[in-house]
Design an enzyme around this catalytic site. Structure first.
Site, PDB file in Angstrom:
ATOM      1  N   ASP A   7     -47.510 -53.339 -10.423  1.00 19.09           N
ATOM      2  CA  ASP A   7     -48.589 -53.279 -11.404  1.00 19.09           C
ATOM      3  C   ASP A   7     -48.108 -53.817 -12.758  1.00 19.09           C
ATOM      4  O   ASP A   7     -47.437 -53.132 -13.515  1.00 19.09           O
ATOM      5  CB  ASP A   7     -49.059 -51.827 -11.576  1.00 19.09           C
ATOM      6  CG  ASP A   7     -50.249 -51.749 -12.520  1.00 19.09           C
ATOM      7  OD1 ASP A   7     -51.363 -52.085 -12.086  1.00 19.09           O
ATOM      8  OD2 ASP A   7     -50.054 -51.411 -13.708  1.00 19.09           O
ATOM      9  N   TYR A  24     -47.370 -56.240 -21.108  1.00 20.36           N
ATOM     10  CA  TYR A  24     -46.058 -55.621 -20.895  1.00 20.36           C
ATOM     11  C   TYR A  24     -44.922 -56.570 -21.298  1.00 20.36           C
ATOM     12  O   TYR A  24     -43.772 -56.161 -21.403  1.00 20.36           O
ATOM     13  CB  TYR A  24     -45.891 -55.132 -19.444  1.00 20.36           C
ATOM     14  CG  TYR A  24     -46.968 -54.153 -19.001  1.00 20.36           C
ATOM     15  CD1 TYR A  24     -47.775 -53.503 -19.941  1.00 20.36           C
ATOM     16  CD2 TYR A  24     -47.199 -53.872 -17.659  1.00 20.36           C
ATOM     17  CE1 TYR A  24     -48.777 -52.622 -19.546  1.00 20.36           C
ATOM     18  CE2 TYR A  24     -48.198 -52.986 -17.269  1.00 20.36           C
ATOM     19  CZ  TYR A  24     -48.990 -52.373 -18.213  1.00 20.36           C
ATOM     20  OH  TYR A  24     -49.983 -51.498 -17.825  1.00 20.36           O
ATOM     21  N   LYS A  61     -53.263 -57.943 -15.539  1.00 21.15           N
ATOM     22  CA  LYS A  61     -54.406 -57.542 -16.369  1.00 21.15           C
ATOM     23  C   LYS A  61     -54.659 -58.541 -17.495  1.00 21.15           C
ATOM     24  O   LYS A  61     -53.718 -59.167 -18.003  1.00 21.15           O
ATOM     25  CB  LYS A  61     -54.148 -56.151 -16.970  1.00 21.15           C
ATOM     26  CG  LYS A  61     -53.697 -55.128 -15.937  1.00 21.15           C
ATOM     27  CD  LYS A  61     -53.564 -53.732 -16.492  1.00 21.15           C
ATOM     28  CE  LYS A  61     -52.909 -52.822 -15.470  1.00 21.15           C
ATOM     29  NZ  LYS A  61     -51.437 -52.807 -15.519  1.00 21.15           N
ATOM     30  N   HIS A 120     -58.104 -55.204 -18.936  1.00 18.44           N
ATOM     31  CA  HIS A 120     -57.175 -54.127 -19.332  1.00 18.44           C
ATOM     32  C   HIS A 120     -57.868 -53.033 -20.162  1.00 18.44           C
ATOM     33  O   HIS A 120     -57.662 -51.847 -19.931  1.00 18.44           O
ATOM     34  CB  HIS A 120     -56.010 -54.748 -20.118  1.00 18.44           C
ATOM     35  CG  HIS A 120     -54.767 -53.923 -20.110  1.00 18.44           C
ATOM     36  ND1 HIS A 120     -53.510 -54.470 -20.163  1.00 18.44           N
ATOM     37  CD2 HIS A 120     -54.567 -52.582 -20.080  1.00 18.44           C
ATOM     38  CE1 HIS A 120     -52.602 -53.502 -20.137  1.00 18.44           C
ATOM     39  NE2 HIS A 120     -53.226 -52.352 -20.094  1.00 18.44           N
ATOM     40  N   ASN A 171     -59.493 -48.523 -17.959  1.00 18.34           N
ATOM     41  CA  ASN A 171     -59.869 -47.788 -19.177  1.00 18.34           C
ATOM     42  C   ASN A 171     -61.366 -47.868 -19.473  1.00 18.34           C
ATOM     43  O   ASN A 171     -61.771 -47.858 -20.642  1.00 18.34           O
ATOM     44  CB  ASN A 171     -59.047 -48.302 -20.375  1.00 18.34           C
ATOM     45  CG  ASN A 171     -57.561 -48.102 -20.164  1.00 18.34           C
ATOM     46  OD1 ASN A 171     -57.112 -46.985 -19.937  1.00 18.34           O
ATOM     47  ND2 ASN A 171     -56.789 -49.176 -20.202  1.00 18.34           N
ATOM     48  N   GLY A 185     -48.480 -37.251 -17.069  1.00 17.34           N
ATOM     49  CA  GLY A 185     -49.099 -36.787 -18.321  1.00 17.34           C
ATOM     50  C   GLY A 185     -48.293 -37.157 -19.547  1.00 17.34           C
ATOM     51  O   GLY A 185     -47.933 -38.328 -19.747  1.00 17.34           O
ATOM     52  N   PRO A 186     -47.975 -36.142 -20.384  1.00 20.89           N
ATOM     53  CA  PRO A 186     -47.355 -36.429 -21.686  1.00 20.89           C
ATOM     54  C   PRO A 186     -46.010 -37.151 -21.590  1.00 20.89           C
ATOM     55  O   PRO A 186     -45.613 -37.834 -22.542  1.00 20.89           O
ATOM     56  CB  PRO A 186     -47.165 -35.037 -22.311  1.00 20.89           C
ATOM     57  CG  PRO A 186     -47.517 -34.021 -21.270  1.00 20.89           C
ATOM     58  CD  PRO A 186     -48.252 -34.714 -20.181  1.00 20.89           C
ATOM     59  N   PHE A 212     -45.510 -40.544 -23.104  1.00 22.45           N
ATOM     60  CA  PHE A 212     -45.938 -40.815 -24.481  1.00 22.45           C
ATOM     61  C   PHE A 212     -45.048 -40.155 -25.538  1.00 22.45           C
ATOM     62  O   PHE A 212     -45.277 -40.323 -26.731  1.00 22.45           O
ATOM     63  CB  PHE A 212     -47.410 -40.399 -24.645  1.00 22.45           C
ATOM     64  CG  PHE A 212     -48.288 -41.129 -23.672  1.00 22.45           C
ATOM     65  CD1 PHE A 212     -48.744 -42.415 -23.959  1.00 22.45           C
ATOM     66  CD2 PHE A 212     -48.584 -40.602 -22.422  1.00 22.45           C
ATOM     67  CE1 PHE A 212     -49.487 -43.132 -23.040  1.00 22.45           C
ATOM     68  CE2 PHE A 212     -49.326 -41.304 -21.490  1.00 22.45           C
ATOM     69  CZ  PHE A 212     -49.792 -42.571 -21.799  1.00 22.45           C
ATOM     70  N   ASN A 259     -40.477 -41.139  -5.462  1.00 23.13           N
ATOM     71  CA  ASN A 259     -41.857 -41.409  -5.884  1.00 23.13           C
ATOM     72  C   ASN A 259     -42.649 -42.090  -4.762  1.00 23.13           C
ATOM     73  O   ASN A 259     -43.826 -41.778  -4.537  1.00 23.13           O
ATOM     74  CB  ASN A 259     -41.880 -42.283  -7.143  1.00 23.13           C
ATOM     75  CG  ASN A 259     -41.461 -41.527  -8.403  1.00 23.13           C
ATOM     76  OD1 ASN A 259     -41.322 -40.301  -8.382  1.00 23.13           O
ATOM     77  ND2 ASN A 259     -41.265 -42.241  -9.489  1.00 23.13           N
TER      78      ASN A 259
END
Ligand code: NAD
Length: 318
Positions: free
Chosen positions: A44, A49, A78, A111, A166, A217-218, A221, A280
């Site tokens: 992906d 990027y 994207k 994107h 998004n 999640g977090p 970030f 993963n």
């Protein structure tokens, strides 16, 4: 064997793939090579990027060494919003394909929904967000105009499937009225703090497959210094997740990925560590009880981290 999801375009998309955001240019070719060697078939990527050339080098080496054939890979990229003007779409896709050293994308996504003023690649590539002072500069192009150019990519055989990222429900309701080729997938932020059940229901009704990003999640970030990410309990340390992990003899990360895949989504985690890559990828070989899936979903707080406005505040990174 990684399960696949059948897309409305007729193609099969692997349910577990490898994400390429924030993969450093210096290690990117090796990381892509190693991901393919570990068994990943979906990669992906994105113009934004800034590492598509190195991704292409990794893919080319894997093909040359006989690890995989091009047709066994599912390569996603994207369209960055500065290229949403219809006349910019085909030229930038051709550039991106050249960087990847391939002649079609398996899946190509818008994107973000809002078009930005064009930036000539000879001036800046990847362009990032388009600012004048602290004001973002938009283009007048609508999503419908961009989508027509996305459909032309399929006609030109530059992309096998096309999709969106998004986008929220209202935009999807609008798009499905005019799309000659419906979006095959929607890629969204999705984790137990952002469950987005109604959006998922809509996608199911419309036959749009959903890919989850930032499944932990977090965690993704913290490096941006987002205060609301720092304030959350890290999902991999949450007692509910660690207890379920212990019950299955799995890692908390695998529980988070299995929660998403059992909800029918594809996932695209990223890591540079070989043993974590394998863990993963191996997130569909066991099943969670529905009761545990529901308990994890009940953590929903509608908390979104990947919001363009969050980055505007930490502008310096661009
Ligand atoms: P991620 O899920 O890949 O990783 C978050 C953090 O967790 C990283 O630091 C990673 O190294 C670490 N990690 C990964 N596996 C782990 C494990 N098993 N145990 C412990 N730590 C682990 O998060 P992401 O990069 O936000 O998202 C994944 C991919 O989704 C991206 O690489 C990109 O391809 C895509 N993405 C798309 C968008 C979009 O706007 N469409 C936005 C964000 C990400």
């Amino acid at each position: 064997m990684t399960p696949t999801i059948k897309l409305s375009s007729g193609y099969e998309m692997p349910q577990v793939g490898f994400g390429l955001w924030k993969v450093d240019n210096k290690v990117c070719a090796d990381t892509v090579y190693n991901a393919i060697k570990s068994g990943y078939r979906l990669l992906d990527g994105a113009c934004d990027y800034g590492n598509e050339k190195e991704c292409g080098e990794g893919v080319a080496r894997a093909i040359k060494d006989g690890l995989v054939k091009r047709e066994e890979l599912f390569i996603v990229s994207k369209l960055w919003p500065t290229f949403n003007d219809p006349e910019q779409v085909t030229p930038v896709v051709k550039r991106q394909l050249a960087d990847w050293q391939i002649d079609y994308f398996d899946l190509y996504l818008i994107h973000f929904p809002g078009a930005l003023k064009f930036v000539d690649p000879s001036v800046r590539y990847p362009p990032g967000w388009q600012y004048e002072g602290d004001k973002i500069i938009r283009s007048k192009t609508t999503i419908q105009d961009t989508w027509r150019a996305m459909e032309a990519l399929v006609d030109q055989k530059l992309a096998r499937s096309i999709g969106i990222s998004n986008f929220q429900a209202q935009l999807i309701y609008d798009m499905v009225r005019y799309a000659r080729i419906p979006p095959a997938t929607l890629q969204i932020e999705h984790h137990p703090y952002l469950v987005q059940q109604e959006l998922l229901n809509l996608c199911k009704e419309e036959g749009i497959a959903v890919t989850a990003y930032s499944s932990f999640g977090p965690a993704s970030f913290l490096e941006f210094g987002f205060k609301h990410a720092e304030a959350m309990v890290p999902l991999m340390k949450d007692p509910l997740i660690t207890d379920i992990a212990a019950k299955h003899g799995k890692q908390p990360s695998q529980i988070l990925l299995r929660w998403a895949t059992q909800r029918g989504l594809a996932v695209i985690p990223k890591t540079s560590r070989a043993e974590v890559m394998a863990q993963n990828l191996d997130c569909t070989s066991f099943d969670l009880a529905q009761e545990d899936i529901d308990k994890i979903s009940a953590k929903d707080g509608n908390i979104r981290f990947n919001q363009p406005s969050n980055y505007f505040a930490t502008q310096k990174m661009w």
